[in-house]
Design an enzyme around this catalytic site. Sequence first.
Site, PDB file in Angstrom:
ATOM      1  N   ASP A  93       0.857  -1.186   0.000  1.00 42.18           N
ATOM      2  CA  ASP A  93       0.000   0.000   0.000  1.00 42.18           C
ATOM      3  C   ASP A  93       0.894   1.237   0.000  1.00 42.18           C
ATOM      4  O   ASP A  93       1.857   1.328   0.761  1.00 42.18           O
ATOM      5  CB  ASP A  93      -0.927  -0.007   1.223  1.00 42.18           C
ATOM      6  N   HIS A 130     -11.524  -7.622 -12.847  1.00 44.61           N
ATOM      7  CA  HIS A 130     -12.088  -6.403 -12.271  1.00 44.61           C
ATOM      8  C   HIS A 130     -13.451  -6.679 -11.639  1.00 44.61           C
ATOM      9  O   HIS A 130     -14.407  -7.036 -12.335  1.00 44.61           O
ATOM     10  CB  HIS A 130     -12.235  -5.295 -13.321  1.00 44.61           C
ATOM     11  N   ASN A 184     -13.048  -3.146   2.651  1.00 39.88           N
ATOM     12  CA  ASN A 184     -14.072  -2.116   2.784  1.00 39.88           C
ATOM     13  C   ASN A 184     -15.030  -2.182   1.596  1.00 39.88           C
ATOM     14  O   ASN A 184     -14.597  -2.394   0.464  1.00 39.88           O
ATOM     15  CB  ASN A 184     -13.419  -0.729   2.833  1.00 39.88           C
ATOM     16  N   THR A 228     -12.167   3.659  -1.221  1.00 39.70           N
ATOM     17  CA  THR A 228     -11.803   4.772  -2.094  1.00 39.70           C
ATOM     18  C   THR A 228     -11.413   4.315  -3.493  1.00 39.70           C
ATOM     19  O   THR A 228     -11.453   5.104  -4.433  1.00 39.70           O
ATOM     20  CB  THR A 228     -10.636   5.580  -1.508  1.00 39.70           C
ATOM     21  N   HIS A 245     -12.057  -1.290  -7.046  1.00 35.96           N
ATOM     22  CA  HIS A 245     -11.624  -2.601  -7.553  1.00 35.96           C
ATOM     23  C   HIS A 245     -11.337  -3.360  -6.268  1.00 35.96           C
ATOM     24  O   HIS A 245     -10.439  -2.940  -5.501  1.00 35.96           O
ATOM     25  CB  HIS A 245     -10.372  -2.449  -8.432  1.00 35.96           C
ATOM     26  N   HIS A 294     -10.262  -5.095  -3.005  1.00 41.26           N
ATOM     27  CA  HIS A 294      -8.906  -5.319  -2.496  1.00 41.26           C
ATOM     28  C   HIS A 294      -8.983  -5.714  -1.035  1.00 41.26           C
ATOM     29  O   HIS A 294      -9.727  -5.125  -0.258  1.00 41.26           O
ATOM     30  CB  HIS A 294      -8.035  -4.077  -2.686  1.00 41.26           C
ATOM     31  N   HIS A 348      -7.084  -5.689   2.301  1.00 39.10           N
ATOM     32  CA  HIS A 348      -5.949  -5.122   3.037  1.00 39.10           C
ATOM     33  C   HIS A 348      -5.365  -6.224   3.917  1.00 39.10           C
ATOM     34  O   HIS A 348      -6.115  -6.942   4.608  1.00 39.10           O
ATOM     35  CB  HIS A 348      -6.404  -3.980   3.951  1.00 39.10           C
TER      36      HIS A 348
HETATM   37  P1  AMP Z   1      -9.698   1.600   0.447  1.00 47.07           P
HETATM   38  O1  AMP Z   1      -9.731   2.924   1.181  1.00 47.07           O
HETATM   39  O2  AMP Z   1     -10.124   0.418   1.252  1.00 47.07           O
HETATM   40  O3  AMP Z   1     -10.409   1.697  -0.893  1.00 47.07           O
HETATM   41  O4  AMP Z   1      -8.160   1.349   0.138  1.00 47.07           O
HETATM   42  C1  AMP Z   1      -7.493   1.884  -0.968  1.00 47.07           C
HETATM   43  C2  AMP Z   1      -6.025   1.803  -0.660  1.00 47.07           C
HETATM   44  O5  AMP Z   1      -5.303   1.951  -1.871  1.00 47.07           O
HETATM   45  C3  AMP Z   1      -5.527   2.887   0.301  1.00 47.07           C
HETATM   46  O6  AMP Z   1      -4.986   2.274   1.472  1.00 47.07           O
HETATM   47  C4  AMP Z   1      -4.461   3.620  -0.530  1.00 47.07           C
HETATM   48  O7  AMP Z   1      -3.350   4.008   0.253  1.00 47.07           O
HETATM   49  C5  AMP Z   1      -4.097   2.578  -1.565  1.00 47.07           C
HETATM   50  N1  AMP Z   1      -3.569   3.094  -2.811  1.00 47.07           N
HETATM   51  C6  AMP Z   1      -4.103   4.063  -3.592  1.00 47.07           C
HETATM   52  N2  AMP Z   1      -3.344   4.248  -4.704  1.00 47.07           N
HETATM   53  C7  AMP Z   1      -2.314   3.362  -4.622  1.00 47.07           C
HETATM   54  C8  AMP Z   1      -1.187   3.071  -5.444  1.00 47.07           C
HETATM   55  N3  AMP Z   1      -0.968   3.719  -6.603  1.00 47.07           N
HETATM   56  N4  AMP Z   1      -0.313   2.116  -5.029  1.00 47.07           N
HETATM   57  C9  AMP Z   1      -0.522   1.466  -3.863  1.00 47.07           C
HETATM   58  N5  AMP Z   1      -1.565   1.689  -3.048  1.00 47.07           N
HETATM   59  C10 AMP Z   1      -2.461   2.637  -3.406  1.00 47.07           C
HETATM   60 ZN    ZN Z   2     -10.073  -2.730 -11.921  1.00 46.88          ZN
END
Ligand code: AMP
Ligand code: ZN
Length: 114
Positions: A30, A46, A87, A95, A98, A100, A102
């Site tokens: 991250d 996706h 989330n 945010t 796609h 993910h 954590h």
């Molecule tokens: P969420 O808030 O659960 O959608 O998590 C999105 C995560 O993506 C956040 O923890 C960001 O820090 C991470 N993130 C956003 N852009 C990038 C990127 N280019 N490379 C790595 N992590 C990213």
């Molecule tokens: Zn995607």
Amino acid sequence: MTDCLFCKIIKGDIPSDKVYEDDTVYAFKDINAVAPHHYLIIPKQHIAMINDVQDGDAKTMGRLFVAAKNIAKQQGFAEEGYRTVMNCGEAAGQTVFHVHLHLLAGRDLSWPPG
Ligand code: AMP
Ligand code: ZN
């Protein structure tokens, strides 16, 4: 999806710090880590959010947890313990749309989460 940040990361169009990859899953650090170990585990397919997961995606979603276990072993925190979080939707803090998983480790993680 062409305008999806994480699809671009999978394709290599946007750089990432890869920690794991198999035929179904990609995982990377991250960019804004909130723990000493903070990785994002994503399906190569996706899927925007949990609300969009179909019956046919069950195996793909399960592979995210197999990857989490593999990364925890590789990185050496499997025995110490770790947390996985996914989330769904804005109220939960999603945010990037796609899905993910954590993977967090390396410090005491409080409960309940914020
Ligand atoms: P969420 O808030 O659960 O959608 O998590 C999105 C995560 O993506 C956040 O923890 C960001 O820090 C991470 N993130 C956003 N852009 C990038 C990127 N280019 N490379 C790595 N992590 C990213
Ligand atoms: Zn995607």
